[in-house]
Design a protein around this motif. Structure first.
Motif, PDB file in Angstrom:
ATOM      1  N   LEU A  72      16.353  19.053  22.257  1.00 52.56           N
ATOM      2  CA  LEU A  72      15.468  17.920  22.539  1.00 52.56           C
ATOM      3  C   LEU A  72      14.002  18.299  22.379  1.00 52.56           C
ATOM      4  CD1 LEU A  72      17.105  16.094  25.581  1.00 52.56           C
ATOM      5  CD2 LEU A  72      16.980  15.342  23.205  1.00 52.56           C
ATOM      6  N   GLY A  73      13.699  19.577  22.535  1.00 54.08           N
ATOM      7  CA  GLY A  73      12.332  20.029  22.285  1.00 54.08           C
ATOM      8  C   GLY A  73      11.933  19.810  20.835  1.00 54.08           C
ATOM      9  N   LEU A  74      12.910  19.862  19.952  1.00 55.52           N
ATOM     10  CA  LEU A  74      12.652  19.645  18.521  1.00 55.52           C
ATOM     11  C   LEU A  74      12.733  18.173  18.142  1.00 55.52           C
ATOM     12  CD1 LEU A  74      14.832  22.602  17.160  1.00 55.52           C
ATOM     13  CD2 LEU A  74      12.338  22.545  17.396  1.00 55.52           C
ATOM     14  N   THR A  75      13.709  17.462  18.698  1.00 54.00           N
ATOM     15  CA  THR A  75      13.895  16.034  18.407  1.00 54.00           C
ATOM     16  C   THR A  75      14.164  15.304  19.715  1.00 54.00           C
ATOM     17  OG1 THR A  75      16.233  16.437  17.927  1.00 54.00           O
ATOM     18  CG2 THR A  75      14.750  16.349  16.033  1.00 54.00           C
ATOM     19  N   PRO A  76      13.113  14.886  20.419  1.00 50.53           N
ATOM     20  CA  PRO A  76      13.260  14.351  21.773  1.00 50.53           C
ATOM     21  C   PRO A  76      13.987  13.003  21.877  1.00 50.53           C
ATOM     22  CG  PRO A  76      10.956  14.316  21.077  1.00 50.53           C
ATOM     23  CD  PRO A  76      11.727  15.013  20.006  1.00 50.53           C
ATOM     24  N   ASP A  77      14.149  12.290  20.785  1.00 49.95           N
ATOM     25  CA  ASP A  77      14.815  10.993  20.838  1.00 49.95           C
ATOM     26  C   ASP A  77      16.143  10.978  20.089  1.00 49.95           C
ATOM     27  OD1 ASP A  77      12.824   9.804  22.390  1.00 49.95           O
ATOM     28  OD2 ASP A  77      11.601   9.373  20.621  1.00 49.95           O
ATOM     29  N   GLU A  78      16.745  12.136  19.906  1.00 49.38           N
ATOM     30  CA  GLU A  78      18.024  12.224  19.195  1.00 49.38           C
ATOM     31  C   GLU A  78      19.146  11.754  20.114  1.00 49.38           C
ATOM     32  OE1 GLU A  78      21.261  12.532  17.156  1.00 49.38           O
ATOM     33  OE2 GLU A  78      19.304  12.722  16.184  1.00 49.38           O
ATOM     34  N   PRO A  79      19.754  10.580  19.806  1.00 51.34           N
ATOM     35  CA  PRO A  79      20.757  10.007  20.707  1.00 51.34           C
ATOM     36  C   PRO A  79      21.953  10.919  20.989  1.00 51.34           C
ATOM     37  CG  PRO A  79      20.280   8.512  18.875  1.00 51.34           C
ATOM     38  CD  PRO A  79      19.516   9.758  18.635  1.00 51.34           C
ATOM     39  N   ASN A  80      22.415  11.642  19.964  1.00 52.25           N
ATOM     40  CA  ASN A  80      23.570  12.519  20.186  1.00 52.25           C
ATOM     41  C   ASN A  80      23.240  13.646  21.167  1.00 52.25           C
ATOM     42  OD1 ASN A  80      25.356  11.109  18.543  1.00 52.25           O
ATOM     43  ND2 ASN A  80      24.673  12.190  16.716  1.00 52.25           N
ATOM     44  N   LEU A  81      22.049  14.191  21.057  1.00 46.98           N
ATOM     45  CA  LEU A  81      21.626  15.228  22.005  1.00 46.98           C
ATOM     46  C   LEU A  81      21.481  14.655  23.413  1.00 46.98           C
ATOM     47  CD1 LEU A  81      18.953  17.241  19.973  1.00 46.98           C
ATOM     48  CD2 LEU A  81      21.199  18.040  20.734  1.00 46.98           C
ATOM     49  N   LEU A  82      20.850  13.493  23.506  1.00 45.77           N
ATOM     50  CA  LEU A  82      20.669  12.850  24.815  1.00 45.77           C
ATOM     51  C   LEU A  82      22.020  12.540  25.458  1.00 45.77           C
ATOM     52  CD1 LEU A  82      17.769  10.480  23.744  1.00 45.77           C
ATOM     53  CD2 LEU A  82      17.576  12.334  25.423  1.00 45.77           C
ATOM     54  N   ASN A  83      22.926  12.005  24.669  1.00 48.69           N
ATOM     55  CA  ASN A  83      24.255  11.677  25.161  1.00 48.69           C
ATOM     56  C   ASN A  83      25.005  12.943  25.599  1.00 48.69           C
ATOM     57  OD1 ASN A  83      25.900   9.526  25.746  1.00 48.69           O
ATOM     58  ND2 ASN A  83      26.495   9.137  23.643  1.00 48.69           N
ATOM     59  N   SER A  84      24.958  13.969  24.764  1.00 43.78           N
ATOM     60  CA  SER A  84      25.645  15.221  25.079  1.00 43.78           C
ATOM     61  C   SER A  84      25.058  15.886  26.316  1.00 43.78           C
ATOM     62  CB  SER A  84      25.569  16.179  23.883  1.00 43.78           C
ATOM     63  OG  SER A  84      26.255  15.627  22.772  1.00 43.78           O
ATOM     64  N   LEU A  85      23.764  15.790  26.467  1.00 44.70           N
ATOM     65  CA  LEU A  85      23.127  16.336  27.658  1.00 44.70           C
ATOM     66  C   LEU A  85      23.576  15.562  28.897  1.00 44.70           C
ATOM     67  CD1 LEU A  85      21.223  18.526  28.608  1.00 44.70           C
ATOM     68  CD2 LEU A  85      19.302  17.032  28.103  1.00 44.70           C
ATOM     69  N   GLY A  86      23.678  14.258  28.768  1.00 44.11           N
ATOM     70  CA  GLY A  86      24.184  13.446  29.871  1.00 44.11           C
ATOM     71  C   GLY A  86      25.604  13.833  30.251  1.00 44.11           C
ATOM     72  N   VAL A  87      26.460  14.034  29.251  1.00 45.25           N
ATOM     73  CA  VAL A  87      27.842  14.449  29.517  1.00 45.25           C
ATOM     74  C   VAL A  87      27.852  15.806  30.218  1.00 45.25           C
ATOM     75  CG1 VAL A  87      30.020  15.150  28.427  1.00 45.25           C
ATOM     76  CG2 VAL A  87      28.846  13.075  27.658  1.00 45.25           C
ATOM     77  N   SER A  88      27.008  16.714  29.759  1.00 49.81           N
ATOM     78  CA  SER A  88      26.951  18.041  30.373  1.00 49.81           C
ATOM     79  C   SER A  88      26.522  17.955  31.827  1.00 49.81           C
ATOM     80  CB  SER A  88      25.987  18.945  29.591  1.00 49.81           C
ATOM     81  OG  SER A  88      26.467  19.141  28.282  1.00 49.81           O
ATOM     82  N   TYR A  89      25.492  17.173  32.099  1.00 47.62           N
ATOM     83  CA  TYR A  89      25.064  17.014  33.496  1.00 47.62           C
ATOM     84  C   TYR A  89      26.158  16.327  34.323  1.00 47.62           C
ATOM     85  CZ  TYR A  89      20.288  18.724  33.085  1.00 47.62           C
ATOM     86  OH  TYR A  89      19.181  19.532  32.933  1.00 47.62           O
ATOM     87  N   GLY A  90      26.883  15.406  33.718  1.00 53.63           N
ATOM     88  CA  GLY A  90      27.994  14.771  34.417  1.00 53.63           C
ATOM     89  C   GLY A  90      29.049  15.785  34.825  1.00 53.63           C
ATOM     90  N   HIS A  91      29.366  16.696  33.906  1.00 50.42           N
ATOM     91  CA  HIS A  91      30.352  17.744  34.225  1.00 50.42           C
ATOM     92  C   HIS A  91      29.847  18.680  35.318  1.00 50.42           C
ATOM     93  CE1 HIS A  91      33.569  16.965  31.409  1.00 50.42           C
ATOM     94  NE2 HIS A  91      32.683  16.747  30.453  1.00 50.42           N
ATOM     95  N   LEU A  92      28.544  18.806  35.424  1.00 51.89           N
ATOM     96  CA  LEU A  92      27.971  19.640  36.482  1.00 51.89           C
ATOM     97  C   LEU A  92      27.844  18.878  37.802  1.00 51.89           C
ATOM     98  CD1 LEU A  92      25.163  21.449  34.421  1.00 51.89           C
ATOM     99  CD2 LEU A  92      27.294  22.456  35.298  1.00 51.89           C
ATOM    100  N   GLY A  93      28.229  17.603  37.799  1.00 52.11           N
ATOM    101  CA  GLY A  93      28.167  16.795  39.013  1.00 52.11           C
ATOM    102  C   GLY A  93      26.793  16.228  39.313  1.00 52.11           C
ATOM    103  N   GLN A  94      25.902  16.305  38.357  1.00 52.23           N
ATOM    104  CA  GLN A  94      24.544  15.782  38.531  1.00 52.23           C
ATOM    105  C   GLN A  94      24.451  14.412  37.869  1.00 52.23           C
ATOM    106  OE1 GLN A  94      21.547  18.737  37.496  1.00 52.23           O
ATOM    107  NE2 GLN A  94      22.968  20.378  38.035  1.00 52.23           N
TER     108      GLN A  94
END
Length: 183
Positions: free
Chosen positions: A11-33
């Motif tokens: 995201l530091g390189l492409t801050p509005d990349e939907p796939n990165l944003l979505n994947s980051l959301g999934v990762s935080y979901g798995h962490l319970g956040q």
């Protein structure tokens, strides 16, 4: 945690990349956040409002928080964008079943079960909905299919054992299914 670090670096390189944003959301979901997860799903939707997975992921997260009306809206938006996404159909069916809209749940579970990529649990949920509507023979068939695709589905095994018991089938089969469910 490692995935979060990599996605944040991306995201530091492409801050509005939907796939990165979505994947980051999934990762935080798995962490319970979940608050962080939902904020990333919302950012993904801001960047790409037609991204059905961002709608789905946000809807699924909202379900987990008990915000069912909002969840249904997001899942319906996802389905409008991708009409044959098995998980979206499955989650909408679960919502309908939980809210007592049995006919709608049956329709959606049946629809999801026809899609090859459906979750194995769809057959168990379909069986439960069929049993609740009094369609016991069809429910038994659905529980059989659930056990066939997932031999360790304890709830499907237990439901099948209960159905056999009520129709006074072979008691040894009932005991065998019950033991397998307990295992």
């Amino acid at each position: 945690s490692e995935a979060v670090a990599e996605y944040e670096r991306g995201l530091g390189l492409t801050p509005d990349e939907p796939n990165l944003l979505n994947s980051l959301g999934v990762s935080y979901g798995h962490l319970g956040q979940m608050d962080k997860a939902m904020s990333y799903f919302e950012r993904a939707l801001d960047a790409a409002p037609e991204d059905f997975m961002a709608h789905y992921n946000l809807g699924y997260a909202l379900m987990g928080q008990g915000r069912l009306s909002e969840a249904r809206q997001r899942l319906e938006a996802s389905l409008a964008l991708e009409a044959n996404h098995a998980d979206t159909i499955f989650q909408l069916a679960r919502l309908a079943q939980g809210e007592g809209r049995l006919a709608e749940a049956l329709d959606l579970f049946s629809r999801a079960a026809e899609i090859p990529e459906c979750r194995p649990a769809v057959h168990r949920h379909l069986g439960e909905a069929l049993a609740a509507s009094g369609r016991l023979s069809e429910a038994e068939d659905a529980f059989h299919k659930a056990v066939k695709v997932n031999p360790n589905d304890a709830a499907a095994l237990a439901s099948l054992a209960e159905m056999y018991l009520h129709r006074e089938a072979n008691l040894e089969i009932v005991i065998s299914l019950t033991r397998k469910a307990l295992e």
